[in-house]
Design a protein around this motif. Sequence first.
Motif, short mmCIF file in Angstrom:
data_model
loop_
_atom_site.label_atom_id
_atom_site.label_comp_id
_atom_site.label_asym_id
_atom_site.label_seq_id
_atom_site.Cartn_x
_atom_site.Cartn_y
_atom_site.Cartn_z
N ASP A 168 28.61 13.41 47.36
CA ASP A 168 27.59 13.41 48.41
C ASP A 168 28.36 13.39 49.73
O ASP A 168 28.99 14.38 50.07
CB ASP A 168 26.68 12.19 48.25
CG ASP A 168 25.88 12.22 46.95
OD1 ASP A 168 25.26 13.26 46.67
OD2 ASP A 168 25.89 11.22 46.20
N THR A 169 28.34 12.29 50.46
CA THR A 169 29.20 12.15 51.64
C THR A 169 30.66 12.20 51.19
O THR A 169 31.05 11.49 50.27
CB THR A 169 28.92 10.82 52.34
OG1 THR A 169 27.53 10.75 52.66
CG2 THR A 169 29.73 10.70 53.61
N LYS A 219 31.68 11.83 57.98
CA LYS A 219 30.67 11.32 57.03
C LYS A 219 29.62 12.39 56.76
O LYS A 219 28.42 12.19 56.93
CB LYS A 219 30.01 10.04 57.57
CG LYS A 219 30.97 8.92 57.91
CD LYS A 219 31.71 8.43 56.68
CE LYS A 219 32.65 7.29 57.02
NZ LYS A 219 33.51 6.89 55.88
N ASP A 273 27.93 15.51 54.23
CA ASP A 273 27.66 15.90 52.85
C ASP A 273 28.53 17.11 52.50
O ASP A 273 28.46 18.15 53.17
CB ASP A 273 26.19 16.22 52.66
CG ASP A 273 25.80 16.41 51.22
OD1 ASP A 273 26.15 17.47 50.64
OD2 ASP A 273 25.14 15.54 50.64
N TYR A 274 29.33 16.98 51.44
CA TYR A 274 30.38 17.94 51.14
C TYR A 274 29.85 19.36 50.89
O TYR A 274 30.19 20.30 51.61
CB TYR A 274 31.18 17.45 49.93
CG TYR A 274 32.34 18.34 49.54
CD1 TYR A 274 33.45 18.47 50.35
CD2 TYR A 274 32.32 19.05 48.34
CE1 TYR A 274 34.53 19.28 49.99
CE2 TYR A 274 33.38 19.86 47.98
CZ TYR A 274 34.48 19.97 48.80
OH TYR A 274 35.52 20.78 48.45
N CYS A 312 26.83 20.55 51.14
CA CYS A 312 25.90 20.98 52.17
C CYS A 312 26.65 21.60 53.34
O CYS A 312 26.19 22.58 53.94
CB CYS A 312 25.06 19.79 52.63
SG CYS A 312 23.68 20.25 53.69
N LYS A 331 22.53 16.89 42.45
CA LYS A 331 23.01 15.56 42.79
C LYS A 331 22.31 14.51 41.92
O LYS A 331 21.23 14.76 41.37
CB LYS A 331 22.73 15.26 44.27
CG LYS A 331 23.29 16.28 45.25
CD LYS A 331 24.78 16.16 45.38
CE LYS A 331 25.30 16.94 46.56
NZ LYS A 331 24.81 16.46 47.85
N PRO A 388 21.33 17.33 52.97
CA PRO A 388 22.23 16.25 52.56
C PRO A 388 21.52 15.19 51.74
O PRO A 388 20.32 14.93 51.93
CB PRO A 388 22.71 15.66 53.90
CG PRO A 388 22.57 16.77 54.87
CD PRO A 388 21.35 17.54 54.44
N THR A 389 22.24 14.58 50.82
CA THR A 389 21.70 13.48 50.03
C THR A 389 21.25 12.35 50.97
O THR A 389 22.01 11.97 51.87
CB THR A 389 22.78 12.94 49.07
OG1 THR A 389 23.17 13.99 48.19
CG2 THR A 389 22.26 11.76 48.27
N ILE A 396 20.98 9.02 52.71
CA ILE A 396 22.11 8.11 52.84
C ILE A 396 22.05 6.93 51.88
O ILE A 396 23.06 6.45 51.40
CB ILE A 396 22.25 7.62 54.31
CG1 ILE A 396 23.61 6.96 54.52
CG2 ILE A 396 21.10 6.71 54.68
CD1 ILE A 396 24.78 7.89 54.44
N ALA A 424 23.64 8.05 48.62
CA ALA A 424 24.93 8.75 48.68
C ALA A 424 26.03 7.96 47.95
O ALA A 424 26.23 6.77 48.20
CB ALA A 424 25.34 8.99 50.12
N ASN A 425 26.73 8.65 47.05
CA ASN A 425 27.90 8.12 46.36
C ASN A 425 27.64 6.79 45.66
O ASN A 425 28.49 5.90 45.60
CB ASN A 425 29.08 7.97 47.31
CG ASN A 425 29.56 9.30 47.85
OD1 ASN A 425 29.20 10.36 47.30
ND2 ASN A 425 30.36 9.29 48.89
#
Length: 485
Positions: free
Chosen positions: A267-268, A362, A364-365, A367, A429, A471-472, A474, A477-478
């Motif tokens: 995610d991030t 920070k 989203d990869y 994205c 995700k 983006p996921t 927050i 995320a992760n």
Amino acid sequence: MKLNELELSVDYFQFDKKFYQKLESTPLNNPHLISYSKSACDLIGLDYSSCESESFVAFMNGENVLKGSVPYSMAYAGHQFGYFVPQLGDGRAINLGSINGWHLQTKGSGLTRFSRQGDGRAVLRSSIREYIMSEHMHALGIPTTRALALIGSTHPIYRSYDDIDTGAIVMRMSTSWIRIGTFEYFSRGKDAQENLKKLTDYVIKQSYPHLENEDNKYERFYCELVEKTAKLLAMWQAYGFMHGVMNTDNMSVAGLTIDYGPFAFMDTFEMNCICNHTDMEGRYSFCNQPEIARWNLEVLAYNLGKICSFKKLIGYLKSFITIHQKEYLDLMNKRLGLDKRLSKDSNIDLVISLLEALEKSKIDYNCFFYRLSKLKSLDSINSITDISIFRDSIIKWFEEYKKVIENQNQDFKYMKELMLKVNPKFVIKNYMLQEAIENAKNGDFKLTNDLLFIAQNPFLEHKEYDRYSNPTPIEYANIQLSCSS
């Protein structure tokens, strides 16, 4: 073909009985079909209509044994989190036989000799996750096992005092289920050399048939596996995939992604991201994955060294990181739309600075890469800075990126066309899967099937699910997961 026309074959009983157990599945209560993959059906020539029949559900549930099938589970050993465990095996998986080179296996079919303290079952949530992700990885071009279908049930599964789930079964498919851990198991005992030769011959026939009549075929098999694994890990890293449990018993000798447990797509972006909450020391963190794969291959070399030149195997293993890095840079250049041939160093500095900028921002990869592919111009990057919590680093990186493009005289319009071929709009995700799981618990499987379609077609628009291309959130995320997730 209709289901009753399929004929499976079993070739594993050439080995000593200590390496497998013939057994029958233990059926789930009140099984029902949740989903099936037409793409996977095509691999074995199965008619789609057969998958909607009661006999197919019975087949998945172990109550309808196809012609030629002799169900069995396999023994193997393995290094788990670096510590050797001499007795592992298919604790909840049963092999049914193969067709068209695809070995069918049900996961969650009940106790086997290798279940240890487990119950031999798979819960609904983990089954949905593996089912969808297997097909998604294939759609992204990442070598993987496949998934034919998924059934649910009313069968209660107890994972803890307050954690009651229902049982499910995934029909998994692979060109091979042999693992590095299988070699570790075969290499023990008084007949180790003979057993290892039989196993290696079996693997070569199954996955490397072009080597069957070659000199030094054992060393050559190992060399090809080193290359396949190095390239596989490059794809994992380039797309931000984390396996979570890279034990030697979860590493394929066919160079495939197998055994989906606490996996995650980034995610991030975090270089040291850990997706498995039991991985307290970060052994299987994102940045460690290539080195762990190399370590696992070294374990295999020690076992294969009993039947061929260990010195040659270790010598070739030294090429692993070089192959991996070259493949990784190739993929990252494609994701950035760059022609690496125009750079003396494959734009390595630009790639490294990007990873640093993504982490500091920070962002989203995946994205990021999709939005990069959709930019109207390199002077209008709001769609990317808008999803950055901290913008300065990513803005600074874009200045480097523009200089590289200018120096290499690359056309951004053409670059975008290249990027859209490798940067999907959708990457599945864990929060998406969790939504499908929550719906499924209430008997609603629409999102499970919709996510399957998105997973298999990640480059399409899927307007109804545009939010999944963002983006996921927050708060999700992760998030770390367990092995039973």
